[in-house]
Design a protein around this motif. Structure first.
Motif, short mmCIF file in Angstrom:
data_model
loop_
_atom_site.label_atom_id
_atom_site.label_comp_id
_atom_site.label_asym_id
_atom_site.label_seq_id
_atom_site.Cartn_x
_atom_site.Cartn_y
_atom_site.Cartn_z
N SER A 180 9.51 44.27 53.91
CA SER A 180 9.05 44.20 52.59
C SER A 180 9.45 43.10 52.19
O SER A 180 10.74 42.39 52.58
N PRO A 181 8.60 42.08 51.50
CA PRO A 181 9.18 40.96 50.89
C PRO A 181 9.95 41.04 49.57
O PRO A 181 10.32 40.00 49.36
N ARG A 182 10.19 42.11 49.27
CA ARG A 182 11.00 42.40 47.98
C ARG A 182 12.58 42.39 48.46
O ARG A 182 13.01 43.40 48.93
N THR A 183 13.01 41.28 48.49
CA THR A 183 14.18 41.00 49.33
C THR A 183 15.60 40.79 48.34
O THR A 183 16.51 40.44 48.94
N ASP A 184 15.21 40.86 47.07
CA ASP A 184 16.41 40.39 46.20
C ASP A 184 17.24 41.70 46.42
O ASP A 184 16.78 42.99 46.27
N ALA A 185 18.58 41.62 46.20
CA ALA A 185 19.52 42.83 46.24
C ALA A 185 18.92 43.80 45.34
O ALA A 185 19.10 45.05 45.40
N ALA A 186 18.73 43.37 44.14
CA ALA A 186 18.33 44.27 42.95
C ALA A 186 17.30 44.99 43.23
O ALA A 186 17.06 46.35 42.78
N ASP A 187 16.05 44.38 43.85
CA ASP A 187 14.99 45.08 44.18
C ASP A 187 15.14 46.06 45.41
O ASP A 187 14.72 47.29 45.09
N LEU A 188 16.11 45.87 46.25
CA LEU A 188 16.26 46.63 47.18
C LEU A 188 17.21 47.97 46.50
O LEU A 188 16.85 49.12 47.06
N ARG A 189 17.90 47.79 45.50
CA ARG A 189 18.63 48.88 44.91
C ARG A 189 17.71 49.63 44.20
O ARG A 189 17.84 51.01 44.42
N ALA A 190 16.87 49.13 43.61
CA ALA A 190 15.83 50.09 42.82
C ALA A 190 14.95 50.76 43.70
O ALA A 190 14.59 51.83 43.61
N GLU A 191 14.30 50.17 44.77
CA GLU A 191 13.58 50.63 45.85
C GLU A 191 14.20 51.87 46.51
O GLU A 191 13.43 52.78 46.69
N LEU A 192 15.16 51.75 46.86
CA LEU A 192 16.16 52.80 47.74
C LEU A 192 16.99 53.51 46.60
O LEU A 192 17.67 54.73 47.03
N SER A 193 17.01 53.61 45.56
CA SER A 193 17.83 54.33 44.34
C SER A 193 19.40 54.37 45.04
O SER A 193 19.69 55.40 44.88
N LEU A 194 19.77 53.15 45.52
CA LEU A 194 21.18 53.03 45.86
C LEU A 194 22.24 52.72 44.63
O LEU A 194 21.77 51.97 43.98
N ASP A 195 23.59 53.28 44.74
CA ASP A 195 24.33 52.83 43.88
C ASP A 195 24.69 51.27 44.23
O ASP A 195 24.88 50.80 45.68
N ALA A 196 24.81 50.43 43.06
CA ALA A 196 25.17 49.06 43.47
C ALA A 196 26.30 48.65 44.37
O ALA A 196 26.20 47.87 45.20
N GLY A 197 27.40 49.33 44.21
CA GLY A 197 28.52 49.04 44.89
C GLY A 197 28.25 49.61 46.34
O GLY A 197 28.53 48.79 47.38
N TYR A 198 27.49 50.74 46.60
CA TYR A 198 27.40 51.20 47.98
C TYR A 198 26.46 50.15 48.77
O TYR A 198 26.79 49.75 49.87
N LEU A 199 25.49 49.70 48.01
CA LEU A 199 24.63 48.71 48.66
C LEU A 199 25.22 47.42 48.81
O LEU A 199 25.11 46.71 50.02
N SER A 200 26.33 47.05 47.90
CA SER A 200 26.93 45.74 48.24
C SER A 200 27.83 45.88 49.29
O SER A 200 27.90 44.91 50.12
N ARG A 201 28.29 47.08 49.74
CA ARG A 201 29.13 47.25 50.73
C ARG A 201 28.35 47.18 52.18
O ARG A 201 28.69 46.77 52.88
N ILE A 202 27.27 47.69 52.10
CA ILE A 202 26.33 47.69 53.33
C ILE A 202 25.73 46.20 53.74
O ILE A 202 25.78 45.94 54.71
N LEU A 203 25.53 45.34 52.33
CA LEU A 203 24.96 43.99 52.83
C LEU A 203 26.38 43.31 53.27
O LEU A 203 25.91 42.57 54.08
N ALA A 204 27.43 43.55 52.81
CA ALA A 204 28.60 42.86 53.33
C ALA A 204 28.76 43.07 54.79
O ALA A 204 29.21 41.93 55.66
N LYS A 205 28.62 44.15 55.07
CA LYS A 205 28.83 44.58 56.53
C LYS A 205 27.68 43.89 57.56
O LYS A 205 28.09 43.30 58.32
N PHE A 206 26.69 43.90 57.00
CA PHE A 206 25.56 43.56 57.62
C PHE A 206 25.71 41.92 57.88
O PHE A 206 25.61 41.03 58.82
N GLN A 207 26.32 41.37 56.61
CA GLN A 207 26.52 39.64 56.70
C GLN A 207 27.61 39.38 57.87
O GLN A 207 27.50 38.43 58.51
N ALA A 208 28.61 40.09 57.66
CA ALA A 208 29.78 40.06 58.57
C ALA A 208 29.26 40.15 60.08
O ALA A 208 29.85 39.44 60.86
#
Length: 313
Positions: A44-72
């Protein structure tokens, strides 16, 4: 149907697909949620973190932890969004795309193994039942389809048969063409399936929300250095999303990269929407000829697109 019956089905299905232990099920170090985030980033081209959170209905903190893990892990890069500097743009690295492709491949293999337990005669019933469930649960609440939800992919098992079936059924319904056309499509597809060079010939399948909604082929023409675009089709309910344009763009880009000098196609004058797409991509009409085919009086048309850099539109 009672709430208890739906919950019972949910327990049955999550156990069946291994959702409770997804990482072990796919032999991957990612949970089901993490794998879904990787999938969205890859498709998906919707790659802003906010768009991901809305698309997947994820808690902001939970998504942030996932993205931090991916970046690490070196799977993603995060930069300020061009649309809004307050947002964070998320993009897969080469390592991240490899991980997403591996997960996708293993998921397909897992579903394929699951389908082997279903008799071939019952698979169509299963597909129809799944579509019914989705339709009933989202009827009236589902957002309209969007262009960015469309995925172009290579054909899987059964997709070539789908091309034959949908061409035959769709053109019979829209234009009254007889079985001669389906026979022509079957021969084209059979020739591709039996003997094609993947470096010079390819098929694309358009998928929307898990449903196959379009296709196109690029094959070698009899004239050396020439590719031929064939069997462009978009389901009526998926039109208006630019799928035809994307399919033709894919063929043009592939033909250029493969080293063809020109791209040609044959169509009929009644296919006005398709002809409009060809014009937008720079094809020119080079010949017309009336003919009687498929039980109808038609005007066949030959179109050509030069792929040489000096002649490209």
């Amino acid at each position: 149907m009672s709430v208890q019956e739906i919950r019972a089905f949910n327990r049955f299905y999550t156990n069946l697909i291994g959702a409770l232990d997804y990482s072990r099920h796919l032999y991957a170090p990612y949970t089901l949620t993490e794998s879904r985030v990787l999938y969205e980033l890859a498709h998906s081209p919707r790659t802003d973190a906010a768009d991901l959170r809305a698309e997947l209905s994820l808690d902001a903190g939970y998504l942030s932890r996932i993205l931090a893990k991916f970046q690490a892990d070196g799977l993603i890069e995060r930069t300020p969004s061009e649309r809004d500097p307050r947002r964070r743009h998320v993009a897969l690295t080469a390592r991240g795309r490899t991980a997403a492709e591996l997960l996708d491949e293993r998921s397909r293999e897992a579903v394929g193994s699951l389908l082997t337990t279903v008799p071939a005669a019952d698979r169509e019933r299963l597909t129809a039942a799944l579509a019914t469930v989705r339709g009933l649960l989202v009827d009236g609440a589902r957002r309209p389809p969007r262009a960015e939800d469309v995925l172009l992919r290579e054909p899987g098992a059964g997709d070539l048969g789908w091309i034959v079936q949908r061409n035959g059924a769709l053109y019979a319904a829209q234009f009254g063409w007889n079985a001669d056309y389906e026979g022509l499509v079957a021969r084209i597809v059979a020739d591709f399936a039996q003997d094609h060079d993947p470096h010079l010939e390819r098929v694309w399948i358009a998928e929307l929300d898990g449903r196959t909604v379009g296709c196109v082929m690029c094959v070698r023409d009899e004239t050396p250095g020439t590719a031929r675009l064939r069997l462009l089709l978009v389901e009526p309910e998926a039109r208006g999303l630019g799928i035809g344009d994307r399919l033709v763009s894919a063929v043009v880009a592939f033909a250029r990269e493969a080293g063809y000098r020109e791209l040609v196609l044959w169509t009929n004058d009644v296919l006005a929407a398709a002809r409009g797409i060809y014009v937008r991509h720079g094809f020119t009409l080079v010949a017309e000829k009336p003919h009687r085919s498929f039980g109808a009086d038609l005007v066949g048309q030959d179109w050509r697109l030069s792929l040489r850099a000096t002649e490209a539109p």
